[in-house]
Write a protein that holds these residues in place. Structure first.
Motif, mmCIF file in Angstrom:
data_model
loop_
_atom_site.group_PDB
_atom_site.id
_atom_site.type_symbol
_atom_site.label_atom_id
_atom_site.label_comp_id
_atom_site.label_asym_id
_atom_site.label_seq_id
_atom_site.Cartn_x
_atom_site.Cartn_y
_atom_site.Cartn_z
ATOM 1 N N GLY A 72 -3.178 -1.733 12.252
ATOM 2 C CA GLY A 72 -3.132 0.007 11.002
ATOM 3 C C GLY A 72 -2.325 0.992 10.835
ATOM 4 O O GLY A 72 -1.025 0.481 10.118
ATOM 5 N N GLU A 81 -3.723 10.456 10.343
ATOM 6 C CA GLU A 81 -5.529 10.282 10.095
ATOM 7 C C GLU A 81 -4.783 8.902 9.686
ATOM 8 O O GLU A 81 -4.618 8.030 8.872
ATOM 9 N N MET A 82 -5.673 8.183 10.179
ATOM 10 C CA MET A 82 -5.956 6.183 9.945
ATOM 11 C C MET A 82 -6.351 6.353 8.715
ATOM 12 O O MET A 82 -7.296 7.334 8.177
ATOM 13 N N VAL A 83 -5.575 5.517 7.949
ATOM 14 C CA VAL A 83 -5.922 5.448 6.833
ATOM 15 C C VAL A 83 -7.699 3.870 6.547
ATOM 16 O O VAL A 83 -6.978 2.981 7.709
ATOM 17 N N GLU A 84 -8.021 4.059 6.199
ATOM 18 C CA GLU A 84 -9.656 2.812 6.227
ATOM 19 C C GLU A 84 -8.831 1.641 5.696
ATOM 20 O O GLU A 84 -7.580 1.546 5.241
ATOM 21 N N PRO A 85 -9.373 0.744 6.548
ATOM 22 C CA PRO A 85 -10.403 0.489 7.302
ATOM 23 C C PRO A 85 -10.553 0.950 8.957
ATOM 24 O O PRO A 85 -10.755 0.955 9.578
ATOM 25 N N GLY A 86 -8.943 1.905 9.180
ATOM 26 C CA GLY A 86 -8.549 2.231 10.959
ATOM 27 C C GLY A 86 -7.719 0.682 11.033
ATOM 28 O O GLY A 86 -7.319 -0.183 10.573
ATOM 29 N N HIS A 106 1.087 -0.906 0.198
ATOM 30 C CA HIS A 106 0.150 0.243 -0.157
ATOM 31 C C HIS A 106 1.078 1.247 0.041
ATOM 32 O O HIS A 106 1.127 2.675 -0.513
ATOM 33 N N TRP A 125 -7.674 -5.809 7.773
ATOM 34 C CA TRP A 125 -7.172 -4.681 7.154
ATOM 35 C C TRP A 125 -6.483 -5.208 5.645
ATOM 36 O O TRP A 125 -6.193 -5.439 5.058
ATOM 37 N N ARG A 126 -7.805 -4.748 4.362
ATOM 38 C CA ARG A 126 -7.533 -4.693 2.895
ATOM 39 C C ARG A 126 -7.045 -6.077 3.122
ATOM 40 O O ARG A 126 -5.884 -6.365 2.051
ATOM 41 N N ARG A 141 -4.629 2.675 19.918
ATOM 42 C CA ARG A 141 -5.434 3.844 18.895
ATOM 43 C C ARG A 141 -4.434 5.018 19.793
ATOM 44 O O ARG A 141 -3.879 6.178 17.997
#
Length: 276
Positions: free
Chosen positions: A271, A234-239, A66, A246-247, A227
């Motif tokens: 995360g 800033e958290m990248v989706e899905p957090g 990613h 996670w992806r 967290r």
């Protein structure tokens, strides 16, 4: 006890090491009987520990890919352990020939073996360093040679922060590293937690006790506390989620022998955060 040829002189091979225990869980060969004994004791309480480690590695590989897809070609992996198949430099350089990677660990076996694996690779390096001393890591010659902190860097803290007790002030260490990163940099993080483990906290606590007994306390933080390490990102989706969530992709599931189907794989959190 006979010292293997790959073991650096001066290390006490009668004392277990968390990086060598991790290597054993992943099926590696750079561990001693004392490490295997500790791992087997922990697995008496939590037999799914190898699946957790496989899920951890699978998450790391997806997160590295990613990062490259986002244009990041610089990686600082702190608490990197002993290199195994599919390590950060292999994944990153397969995705981008320009990728540069620096591994950091305080275990001399991990450092020595990393140096042997990376011999001749001008785009990768290894540093003996401790996460509790981020300033020394950032100033290390291999770090300054390979990484340009004026451009985005992917900082990996994978399965390492849970070995820092609150007295070590791990949040301050992460914040100091964060402040050295350029905007657009990523924090890639995994952390152990009682949350998600398919066992009672009392039973799982037996495995935690094994790490305490070998003087490498395993700190099981809640999702809320984990967290907190992403403060300033800033958290990248899905957090912040369990690692298989996670992806996920089909190729990764096949590569890891169906780890995403095992309930133990959903223990703890992973995360990715982006520095604005």
């Amino acid at each position: 006890m006979e010292r293997p040829a790959w073991a650096p002189p001066g290390i006490d091979i009668s004392v277990p090491s968390v990086s060598r225990i991790y290597d054993y869980y992943l099926g590696g060969s750079h561990n001693f009987e004392v490490d295997r004994q500790a791992a087997r004791r922990a697995m008496e309480f939590m037999p799914g520990l190898p699946k957790i480690m496989q899920a951890n590695r699978a998450f790391m590989r997806r997160a590295v890919r990613h990062a490259v897809a986002q244009g990041i070609t610089q990686f600082l992996d702190i608490g990197s352990g002993i290199p195994t198949f599919g390590n950060v430099h292999e994944v990153a350089q397969a995705a981008s020939p320009e990728a540069r990677v620096v591994y950091v660990d305080h275990d001399p076996v991990a450092v020595a073996h990393s140096q042997a694996v990376l011999a001749g690779d001008e785009r990768s390096g290894v540093v003996a360093g401790d996460l509790r001393k981020p300033r020394e890591i950032l100033a290390a010659p291999e770090v300054t040679r390979l990484l340009d902190f004026d451009r985005p860097v992917a900082l990996l803290l994978v399965a390492v922060l849970h070995f820092l007790e609150d007295a070590d002030d791990p949040y301050a260490a992460v914040a100091e590293l964060r402040d050295a990163l350029a905007p657009g940099s990523l924090l890639i993080l995994t952390h152990a937690s009682f949350e998600g483990i398919p066992l009672s906290e009392e039973v799982a606590g037996g495995a935690v006790g094994v790490y305490r007994d070998i003087r490498n306390p395993l700190v099981m933080r809640s999702g809320e506390r984990i967290r907190g390490f992403f403060d300033g990102f800033e958290m990248v989706e899905p957090g912040l989620v369990s690692m298989p969530e996670w992806r996920p992709d089909g190729a990764e599931a096949a590569e890891d022998g169906g780890v995403q189907e095992d309930p133990y794989a959903f223990s703890g959190y992973g995360g990715v955060g982006r520095k604005a």
